[in-house]
Design an enzyme around this catalytic site. Structure first.
Site, short mmCIF file in Angstrom:
data_model
loop_
_atom_site.label_atom_id
_atom_site.label_comp_id
_atom_site.label_asym_id
_atom_site.label_seq_id
_atom_site.Cartn_x
_atom_site.Cartn_y
_atom_site.Cartn_z
N ASP A 38 0.83 -1.20 0.00
CA ASP A 38 0.00 0.00 0.00
C ASP A 38 0.87 1.27 0.00
OD1 ASP A 38 -1.89 2.07 0.71
OD2 ASP A 38 -3.20 0.49 1.46
N THR B 197 -7.11 3.76 -1.45
CA THR B 197 -6.82 2.35 -1.18
C THR B 197 -7.91 1.38 -1.62
OG1 THR B 197 -5.41 2.97 0.64
CG2 THR B 197 -6.28 0.72 0.68
P1 AMP Z 1 -6.12 5.04 3.01
O1 AMP Z 1 -4.72 5.44 3.15
O2 AMP Z 1 -7.02 5.83 3.91
O3 AMP Z 1 -6.61 5.06 1.60
O4 AMP Z 1 -6.26 3.55 3.52
C1 AMP Z 1 -5.16 2.78 3.97
C2 AMP Z 1 -5.58 1.96 5.16
O5 AMP Z 1 -6.55 0.99 4.80
C3 AMP Z 1 -4.44 1.14 5.72
O6 AMP Z 1 -3.73 1.84 6.70
C4 AMP Z 1 -5.12 -0.07 6.32
O7 AMP Z 1 -5.17 0.04 7.71
C5 AMP Z 1 -6.53 -0.01 5.78
N1 AMP Z 1 -6.94 -1.30 5.20
C6 AMP Z 1 -6.31 -2.00 4.24
N2 AMP Z 1 -6.98 -3.14 3.95
C7 AMP Z 1 -8.05 -3.16 4.75
C8 AMP Z 1 -9.13 -4.08 4.93
N3 AMP Z 1 -9.21 -5.21 4.22
N4 AMP Z 1 -10.07 -3.76 5.87
C9 AMP Z 1 -10.00 -2.61 6.57
N5 AMP Z 1 -9.00 -1.72 6.45
C10 AMP Z 1 -8.03 -1.98 5.56
ZN ZN Z 2 -3.52 2.78 -0.15
ZN ZN Z 3 -3.14 5.90 2.41
#
Ligand code: AMP
Ligand code: ZN
Ligand code: ZN
Length: 412
Positions: A37, A73
């Site tokens: 990620d 994400t």
């Molecule tokens: P963002 O940076 O807000 O787009 O999202 C990233 C975050 O999504 C990461 O820090 C993870 O903690 C969270 N994440 C990734 N996969 C999952 C999942 N399957 N369920 C819940 N949260 C997730």
């Molecule tokens: Zn991401």
């Molecule tokens: Zn992020």
């Protein structure tokens, strides 16, 4: 210790549900899809992580992989998993409203994340299982949900506190199962680079390189472990988006818009969706918002130019708010917290995927791939048909990805 029990329990629970490979799937190769990620396309050249660099030099590397809008994400993981643009597969953002259901989806809401009825398309693990091929997931957006009534034979509900090393050990255990129960498609997920990018910003050389070396060590164990199985296993390293520095002074307060009771706002920072309430007048609500533009612009969704498929998914809302590049939509509470140091506001993503800082990675290595090949940037919708081709799975009709885009990277 708690994690160990958790893992053991989940593994036993998963085993009970595991199906076995149909005879026609037994001779097939293996694909391990690893998502890092927030791994921006230029981190490898900037920081030279040793294991990843070796993997890349001996395999296929794209100049970058271009995310789908918005470069967030959930939409992008699920685009990689389905070969569809977000407005087609339905996870249009990390947080959005579904007018037909009258419900919000958000990534912290477990009841929604695990409910397959939110998810469109046929993710790779569902495609595999439906064709009698065992699939496994150590986290991937959507893999905890019963999509079309199907989950991977082995999976875990998301828990970001499970150490990266444990995730790799589990993948290697799956590969050591008897052939009949050994998964041919495995997904794996690490949030290390996204965590560091948000906290410190991609411009923080020492913190980003520290996080990258940590991730590189774990990936080194995966590469080594997979190699020692002697299986025809292919590893594909991808990311969902890049990252750009956004400091606390670039946060925009959307609270003045919230005072209007005519609509609901789902704020995702790099964009916000505005859903008109029943009976609200669209023209006056739009005028109200436009008068309050402040380093952002409001669009009527049908005129908004960033959705490539041209689909008008009701989950996108009636209006879309888009900050100027480098700014981020926020609220007064969060802005106060960022400015008095309660949390570190370093980097963000979600912006126009064409912007270089938003570009992601694509690296592949294994017997299915050519060695030492560099290819130009391509869109992340094309990963799905590539994996279908390697695993001999059918490519569902109506996806956005096209098989011919990446066919040339295969050794066949
Ligand atoms: P963002 O940076 O807000 O787009 O999202 C990233 C975050 O999504 C990461 O820090 C993870 O903690 C969270 N994440 C990734 N996969 C999952 C999942 N399957 N369920 C819940 N949260 C997730
Ligand atoms: Zn991401
Ligand atoms: Zn992020």
């Amino acid at each position: 210790m708690k994690h160990l029990f958790q893992l053991l329990f989940l593994f036993v629970a998963a085993l009970a549900a595991a199906q076995s490979n149909d005879a026609s799937q037994l001779g097939k190769p293996y694909v391990i899809l690893v998502s890092c990620d927030g791994y921006r396309y230029d981190y490898t050249a900037r920081f030279h992580p040793p294991n990843i660099s070796r993997f890349v030099e001996q395999g296929v590397q794209a100049a970058s992989m271009i995310s789908s809008f918005p470069s967030k994400t959930f939409p992008n993981h699920y685009t990689i998993a389905t070969g569809m643009y977000p407005e087609k597969h339905g996870l249009v953002d990390n947080t959005f409203y579904d007018p037909a259901r009258g419900e919000l989806y958000r990534i912290s809401k477990r009841s929604a994340v695990e409910d397959g009825s939110w998810y469109g398309g046929t993710p790779l693990w569902v495609n595999a299982e439906q064709n009698g091929m065992v699939a496994a997931s150590f986290f991937f957006v959507g893999s905890e949900a019963d999509i079309q009534g199907v989950r991977p034979s082995y999976y875990f509900p998301y828990d970001g506190s499970i150490p990266n090393e444990k995730r790799v050990e589990q993948v290697l255990e799956w590969l050591s199962l008897p052939e009949s129960r050994r998964p041919h498609f495995i997904s794996l997920y690490f949030s290390t680079m996204d965590d560091a990018g948000h906290r410190y910003g991609p411009g923080d050389e020492s913190q980003i390189s520290k996080a990258l070396l940590e991730l590189d060590a774990v990936l080194g164990k995966l590469f080594e472990g997979v190699k020692s199985t002697g299986l025809p296993a292919n590893i594909i390293l991808v990311s969902d988006h890049g990252m750009v520095d956004v400091g606390p002074d670039k946060l925009i307060n959307l609270d003045p818009l919230d005072q209007d009771g005519r609509y609901l706002i789902a704020n995702n920072g790099a964009l916000a969706h505005v859903y008109l309430k029943e009976g609200a007048d669209a023209d006056s609500a739009y005028a109200f918002i436009r008068e309050r533009e402040n380093h952002f612009r409001a669009w009527r969704t049908e005129e908004f130019p960033y959705y490539r498929s041209g689909l008008q998914n009701p989950r996108l809302g009636d209006f879309i708010l888009l900050p100027e590049y480098g700014y981020y939509l926020s609220d007064s509470r969060r802005i106060a917290q960022a400015r008095n140091g309660q949390f570190r506001q370093g980097g963000e993503h979600g912006f126009d995927p064409e912007i270089p800082e938003m570009h992601a990675i694509f690296y592949a290595n294994g017997p299915a791939f050519k060695a030492g090949l560099s290819i130009p940037s391509f869109r992340n919708i094309h990963v799905y048909p590539l994996i279908c081709r390697i695993l001999g799975l059918p490519i569902p009709k109506g996806i956005d990805g096209r098989e011919e885009v990446l066919r040339g990277i295969l050794a066949e």
